[in-house]
Design a protein around this motif. Structure first.
Motif, PDB file in Angstrom:
ATOM      1  N   UNK A  26       4.680   6.387  -4.549  1.00  0.00           N
ATOM      2  CA  UNK A  26       3.735   6.752  -5.609  1.00  0.00           C
ATOM      3  C   UNK A  26       2.282   6.439  -5.257  1.00  0.00           C
ATOM      4  N   UNK A  27       2.047   5.825  -4.100  1.00  0.00           N
ATOM      5  CA  UNK A  27       0.692   5.407  -3.736  1.00  0.00           C
ATOM      6  C   UNK A  27      -0.279   6.577  -3.695  1.00  0.00           C
ATOM      7  N   UNK A  28       0.124   7.698  -3.132  1.00  0.00           N
ATOM      8  CA  UNK A  28      -0.784   8.846  -3.034  1.00  0.00           C
ATOM      9  C   UNK A  28      -1.138   9.382  -4.418  1.00  0.00           C
ATOM     10  N   UNK A  47      -9.408   3.868  -3.272  1.00  0.00           N
ATOM     11  CA  UNK A  47      -9.434   3.135  -4.531  1.00  0.00           C
ATOM     12  C   UNK A  47      -8.233   2.204  -4.724  1.00  0.00           C
ATOM     13  N   UNK A  48      -7.151   2.453  -4.010  1.00  0.00           N
ATOM     14  CA  UNK A  48      -5.989   1.566  -4.105  1.00  0.00           C
ATOM     15  C   UNK A  48      -6.260   0.271  -3.332  1.00  0.00           C
ATOM     16  N   UNK A  69       4.816   9.100 -12.314  1.00  0.00           N
ATOM     17  CA  UNK A  69       4.813   7.735 -11.781  1.00  0.00           C
ATOM     18  C   UNK A  69       5.276   6.768 -12.867  1.00  0.00           C
ATOM     19  N   UNK A  70       6.338   6.037 -12.583  1.00  0.00           N
ATOM     20  CA  UNK A  70       6.876   5.055 -13.522  1.00  0.00           C
ATOM     21  C   UNK A  70       6.989   3.715 -12.793  1.00  0.00           C
ATOM     22  N   UNK A  89       2.045  -0.458  -3.992  1.00  0.00           N
ATOM     23  CA  UNK A  89       0.830  -0.810  -4.720  1.00  0.00           C
ATOM     24  C   UNK A  89       1.239  -1.638  -5.927  1.00  0.00           C
ATOM     25  N   UNK A  90       0.414  -2.612  -6.282  1.00  0.00           N
ATOM     26  CA  UNK A  90       0.741  -3.458  -7.423  1.00  0.00           C
ATOM     27  C   UNK A  90      -0.530  -4.039  -8.022  1.00  0.00           C
TER      28      UNK A  90
END
Length: 108
Positions: A26-28, A47-48, A69-70, A89-90
């Motif tokens: 889901x990062x993209x 930005x991530x 995205x969940x 990502x978190x």
């Protein structure tokens, strides 16, 4: 590359920390969403990885409806560990501090 583990040794707020962890794939979608929301072009830092943005509830809803995205959401209490898989990502927040979205893909 490796994942990460966070162990909460002390919790001065007594309310724990809220972890939001996204699947690596889901990062993209998160990157696209943040670039669009903040009018960032492709020459801007990612930005991530920049750790300048925190996704609020309305952002999470938008990511779900627009991109599917969940995230995994967990409240960490004192004495608990949270494992962040490689590439995920978190973000984490508590009453005392907030950190931004990070991707463990580049942690080494």
């Amino acid at each position: 590359m490796s994942g990460a583990v966070n162990i909460m040794v002390a919790d001065l707020s007594g309310e724990g920390s809220l972890w939001i962890i996204f699947a690596a794939e889901d990062t993209e979608a998160i990157r696209r969403y943040l670039r669009k929301k903040h009018n960032l072009d492709s020459s801007s830092p990612c930005p991530v990885h920049s750790q300048n943005h925190y996704l609020e509830k309305h952002d999470l809803r938008r990511l779900f409806y627009d991109e599917g995205v969940l995230p995994y959401i967990h409240t960490q209490k004192q004495g608990q560990a949270v494992f962040i898989p490689v590439g995920c990502a978190h973000q984490v927040s508590s009453r005392l501090w907030i950190t931004a979205v990070v991707n463990t893909e580049h942690v080494g």
